[in-house]
Motif scaffolding. Structure first.
Motif, PDB file in Angstrom:
ATOM      1  N   ASP A  48       4.739  -6.302   6.010  1.00 24.73           N
ATOM      2  CA  ASP A  48       5.610  -5.146   6.267  1.00 24.73           C
ATOM      3  C   ASP A  48       5.254  -3.977   5.351  1.00 24.73           C
ATOM      4  O   ASP A  48       5.274  -2.805   5.779  1.00 24.73           O
ATOM      5  N   ILE A  49       4.938  -4.278   4.083  1.00 24.65           N
ATOM      6  CA  ILE A  49       4.561  -3.195   3.165  1.00 24.65           C
ATOM      7  C   ILE A  49       3.240  -2.566   3.592  1.00 24.65           C
ATOM      8  O   ILE A  49       3.064  -1.329   3.512  1.00 24.65           O
ATOM      9  N   ASP A  50       2.280  -3.384   4.076  1.00 27.66           N
ATOM     10  CA  ASP A  50       1.016  -2.837   4.572  1.00 27.66           C
ATOM     11  C   ASP A  50       1.260  -1.919   5.764  1.00 27.66           C
ATOM     12  O   ASP A  50       0.632  -0.853   5.884  1.00 27.66           O
ATOM     13  N   ASP A  51       2.183  -2.339   6.655  1.00 25.82           N
ATOM     14  CA  ASP A  51       2.509  -1.470   7.807  1.00 25.82           C
ATOM     15  C   ASP A  51       3.098  -0.157   7.332  1.00 25.82           C
ATOM     16  O   ASP A  51       2.773   0.923   7.876  1.00 25.82           O
ATOM     17  N   LEU A  52       3.966  -0.212   6.319  1.00 21.40           N
ATOM     18  CA  LEU A  52       4.557   1.014   5.803  1.00 21.40           C
ATOM     19  C   LEU A  52       3.501   1.873   5.119  1.00 21.40           C
ATOM     20  O   LEU A  52       3.550   3.108   5.195  1.00 21.40           O
ATOM     21  N   ALA A  53       2.508   1.243   4.462  1.00 22.84           N
ATOM     22  CA  ALA A  53       1.417   1.999   3.844  1.00 22.84           C
ATOM     23  C   ALA A  53       0.584   2.710   4.903  1.00 22.84           C
ATOM     24  O   ALA A  53       0.079   3.831   4.674  1.00 22.84           O
ATOM     25  N   GLU A  54       0.414   2.078   6.069  1.00 17.65           N
ATOM     26  CA  GLU A  54      -0.320   2.739   7.169  1.00 17.65           C
ATOM     27  C   GLU A  54       0.443   3.962   7.656  1.00 17.65           C
ATOM     28  O   GLU A  54      -0.159   4.994   7.991  1.00 17.65           O
ATOM     29  N   VAL A  55       1.795   3.853   7.690  1.00 19.76           N
ATOM     30  CA  VAL A  55       2.598   5.026   8.068  1.00 19.76           C
ATOM     31  C   VAL A  55       2.387   6.148   7.054  1.00 19.76           C
ATOM     32  O   VAL A  55       2.239   7.333   7.421  1.00 19.76           O
ATOM     33  N   ALA A  56       2.362   5.785   5.746  1.00 21.50           N
ATOM     34  CA  ALA A  56       2.119   6.795   4.718  1.00 21.50           C
ATOM     35  C   ALA A  56       0.746   7.424   4.900  1.00 21.50           C
ATOM     36  O   ALA A  56       0.570   8.647   4.748  1.00 21.50           O
ATOM     37  N   GLU A 106      -7.767   9.264   3.995  1.00 24.05           N
ATOM     38  CA  GLU A 106      -7.149   9.235   2.667  1.00 24.05           C
ATOM     39  C   GLU A 106      -6.153   8.070   2.603  1.00 24.05           C
ATOM     40  O   GLU A 106      -4.953   8.245   2.756  1.00 24.05           O
ATOM     41  N   ALA A 107      -6.639   6.844   2.438  1.00 22.97           N
ATOM     42  CA  ALA A 107      -5.767   5.663   2.384  1.00 22.97           C
ATOM     43  C   ALA A 107      -4.991   5.644   1.069  1.00 22.97           C
ATOM     44  O   ALA A 107      -5.507   6.052   0.028  1.00 22.97           O
ATOM     45  N   VAL A 108      -3.752   5.153   1.135  1.00 22.90           N
ATOM     46  CA  VAL A 108      -2.919   5.118  -0.072  1.00 22.90           C
ATOM     47  C   VAL A 108      -3.389   3.996  -0.987  1.00 22.90           C
ATOM     48  O   VAL A 108      -3.905   2.966  -0.536  1.00 22.90           O
ATOM     49  N   TRP A 109      -3.194   4.217  -2.304  1.00 17.58           N
ATOM     50  CA  TRP A 109      -3.563   3.209  -3.311  1.00 17.58           C
ATOM     51  C   TRP A 109      -2.294   2.797  -4.038  1.00 17.58           C
ATOM     52  O   TRP A 109      -1.577   3.628  -4.592  1.00 17.58           O
ATOM     53  N   ILE A 110      -1.979   1.463  -3.992  1.00 19.30           N
ATOM     54  CA  ILE A 110      -0.762   0.928  -4.610  1.00 19.30           C
ATOM     55  C   ILE A 110      -1.169   0.063  -5.787  1.00 19.30           C
ATOM     56  O   ILE A 110      -2.056  -0.796  -5.672  1.00 19.30           O
ATOM     57  N   TYR A 111      -0.542   0.278  -6.926  1.00 18.63           N
ATOM     58  CA  TYR A 111      -0.814  -0.498  -8.125  1.00 18.63           C
ATOM     59  C   TYR A 111      -0.397  -1.955  -7.867  1.00 18.63           C
ATOM     60  O   TYR A 111       0.762  -2.234  -7.556  1.00 18.63           O
ATOM     61  N   GLN A 112      -1.341  -2.889  -7.984  1.00 16.03           N
ATOM     62  CA  GLN A 112      -1.117  -4.271  -7.561  1.00 16.03           C
ATOM     63  C   GLN A 112      -0.007  -4.985  -8.355  1.00 16.03           C
ATOM     64  O   GLN A 112       0.803  -5.695  -7.756  1.00 16.03           O
ATOM     65  N   PRO A 113       0.065  -4.877  -9.694  1.00 10.25           N
ATOM     66  CA  PRO A 113       1.200  -5.514 -10.388  1.00 10.25           C
ATOM     67  C   PRO A 113       2.552  -5.008  -9.900  1.00 10.25           C
ATOM     68  O   PRO A 113       3.507  -5.767  -9.778  1.00 10.25           O
ATOM     69  N   GLU A 114       2.621  -3.703  -9.603  1.00  4.01           N
ATOM     70  CA  GLU A 114       3.865  -3.147  -9.079  1.00  4.01           C
ATOM     71  C   GLU A 114       4.159  -3.706  -7.695  1.00  4.01           C
ATOM     72  O   GLU A 114       5.305  -4.019  -7.356  1.00  4.01           O
ATOM     73  N   LEU A 115       3.112  -3.851  -6.868  1.00  2.00           N
ATOM     74  CA  LEU A 115       3.276  -4.432  -5.534  1.00  2.00           C
ATOM     75  C   LEU A 115       3.782  -5.866  -5.633  1.00  2.00           C
ATOM     76  O   LEU A 115       4.697  -6.278  -4.905  1.00  2.00           O
ATOM     77  N   LYS A 116       3.204  -6.663  -6.538  1.00  2.00           N
ATOM     78  CA  LYS A 116       3.608  -8.059  -6.707  1.00  2.00           C
ATOM     79  C   LYS A 116       5.071  -8.161  -7.135  1.00  2.00           C
ATOM     80  O   LYS A 116       5.835  -8.985  -6.619  1.00  2.00           O
ATOM     81  N   VAL A 150      -5.241   8.771  -3.212  1.00  6.27           N
ATOM     82  CA  VAL A 150      -3.798   8.892  -2.990  1.00  6.27           C
ATOM     83  C   VAL A 150      -3.098   7.807  -3.812  1.00  6.27           C
ATOM     84  O   VAL A 150      -2.865   6.692  -3.355  1.00  6.27           O
ATOM     85  N   ARG A 151      -2.758   8.113  -5.083  1.00  5.23           N
ATOM     86  CA  ARG A 151      -2.067   7.159  -5.954  1.00  5.23           C
ATOM     87  C   ARG A 151      -0.563   7.244  -5.695  1.00  5.23           C
ATOM     88  O   ARG A 151      -0.003   8.343  -5.646  1.00  5.23           O
ATOM     89  N   THR A 152       0.048   6.088  -5.536  1.00  2.61           N
ATOM     90  CA  THR A 152       1.464   6.055  -5.158  1.00  2.61           C
ATOM     91  C   THR A 152       2.255   5.160  -6.104  1.00  2.61           C
ATOM     92  O   THR A 152       1.698   4.390  -6.879  1.00  2.61           O
TER      93      THR A 152
END
Length: 409
Positions: free
Chosen positions: A236-244, A258-268, A297-299
């Motif tokens: 679901d988060i990946d789908d929301l990242a595609e919307v972003a 320009e794909a979004v970049w999510i900090y992995q520890p924060e994602l976990k 694109v840092r988020t």
């Protein structure tokens, strides 16, 4: 048993005495004996009486010799009564002493119980004092070790103090030279600050010209169901990242490279929180900084509970406005909508980080409200209600009612 025996003996003896006396008297009467010049008949009576005396005396004597009870009954009854009275008095005295002894025994038991309790308390206090003593001994050892260490450090500090005194004197000599150098550095620093300000202004001007998203701006948001497996939540988060990514592409005007970049520890951490949540959660993907074309694109991720804030038709806010001769209807409505916005935010509706808004209102509805206010008179009352069920993610859609205060109709 001895009493019955004595009675039987007395009965037998009495019968024997009567029989012997009678027989003896009869024989003496027949022989016509005379003693003391008495007539034979009287002599017979005297012999009979004397014989009775002798036989009775012999009976009593023999019984006294053979039975202690008879001797006691004949000669020791008075002494026995005295001993009995003495024993009775001693018994009463012993009974009183026994009662007193029982009372003293009970008091002694109570005192013993109290003493046992006091001994238990004293033993507990002794154990506590022993523990405290052990603790104090340990603390004393630590203090002694610390004192020894401080004494050693004090000696070192004394030696260092002498060295520092010499160094201070040398520093004092160099201080005047440094003061002169400092004045020169201050002058140079002012020149550098001036140049730095000019460079900063130029950099800001360059960056603001290419900003696509501002820091904190929402790239995408949605509701994710909690209490599920991590793999489902990540999808679901990946789908929301595609919307972003799509929103960024529309803003920039390219094909979505320009794909979004999510900090992995924060994602976990976010996935764990959603997985442990029993209800739905609102997830926002926001820009971690000012986003410019060509940059990654840092988020950042923001997570909120998606609680129900308003039911359909639920009252939100009301306020009365007194209309003067000259008033700005549009400004009044915007002021009211600002109050509604602040009320909704305080209730839990999530506001836009940039604009602070929580709701949407169609242009036609806004025009109707402004027009109705413009034609109002006196004091009017504006009331806002939720058009639909509204949760934390929003948006808040409004129904606005306008009425006149009483006395102004």
């Amino acid at each position: 048993m001895s009493g019955i025996y004595l009675i039987a003996v007395l009965i037998v003896t009495g019968g024997a005495i009567a029989f012997i006396g009678d027989r003896l008297g009869t024989k003496i009467g027949k022989k016509r004996l005379s003693i003391f010049g008495l007539r034979p008949r009287h002599t017979s009576n005297v012999i009979t009486i004397i014989t009775g005396f002798i036989i009775t005396a012999l009976t009593i004597g023999i019984m006294s010799m053979t039975s202690q009870n008879v001797r006691t009954a004949l000669f020791g009854l008075e002494e026995l009564n005295e001993n009995l009275a003495l024993k009775q008095s001693e018994l009463e005295t012993l009974s009183a002493e026994l009662i007193t002894a029982k009372q003293e025994y009970q008091q002694a038991n109570e005192a013993l119980d109290k003493s046992k309790e006091e001994v238990d308390n004293l033993q507990k206090e002794q154990l506590t004092l022993r523990d405290e003593s052990t603790k104090l001994k340990a603390e004393n050892i630590e203090i002694e070790m610390a004192n020894a260490k401080l004494f050693s450090e004090n000696e070192q500090l004394t030696e260092q103090n002498g060295s520092l005194t010499a160094s201070n004197e040398e520093l004092a000599r160099n201080n005047s030279a440094l003061s002169n150098s400092n004045e020169k550095l201050k002058s140079d620093n002012k020149d550098l600050e001036t140049r730095n300000n000019r460079l900063r202004e130029g950099l800001v001007a360059i960056r603001e010209g290419d900003i696509v998203f501002r820091a904190g701006e929402i790239l995408a948001s949605g509701v994710i169901k909690g209490g599920r497996e991590a793999e489902e939540i990540v999808k679901d988060i990946d789908d929301l990242a595609e919307v972003a990514t799509a929103n960024i592409a529309r803003r920039i005007g390219n094909s979505g490279e320009e794909a979004v970049w999510i900090y992995q520890p924060e994602l976990k951490e976010t996935v764990e929180k959603i997985s442990q949540s029993p209800g739905d959660m609102v997830l926002r993907i926001i820009s971690a900084g000012n986003l410019m074309k060509g940059e990654p694109v840092r988020t950042s991720l923001e997570l909120f509970r998606n609680d129900k804030i308003y039911d359909k038709g639920e009252f939100i806010f009301t306020r009365a406005y007194e209309l003067t001769d000259k008033f700005n209807a549009e400004g009044l409505v915007r002021d009211f909508l600002g109050e509604v916005n602040r009320t909704a935010v305080s209730k839990g509706v999530l506001a836009d980080p940039i604009t602070g808004a929580v709701g949407v209102m169609e242009g036609s509805q806004l025009y109707q409200v402004v027009d109705a206010v413009a034609h109002g008179k006196g004091t009017i009352i504006l009331s806002a209600y939720a058009r639909d069920v509204t949760t934390s993610i929003g948006p808040l859609r409004l129904n606005i009612e306008i009425s006149e205060a009483k006395g102004n109709l």
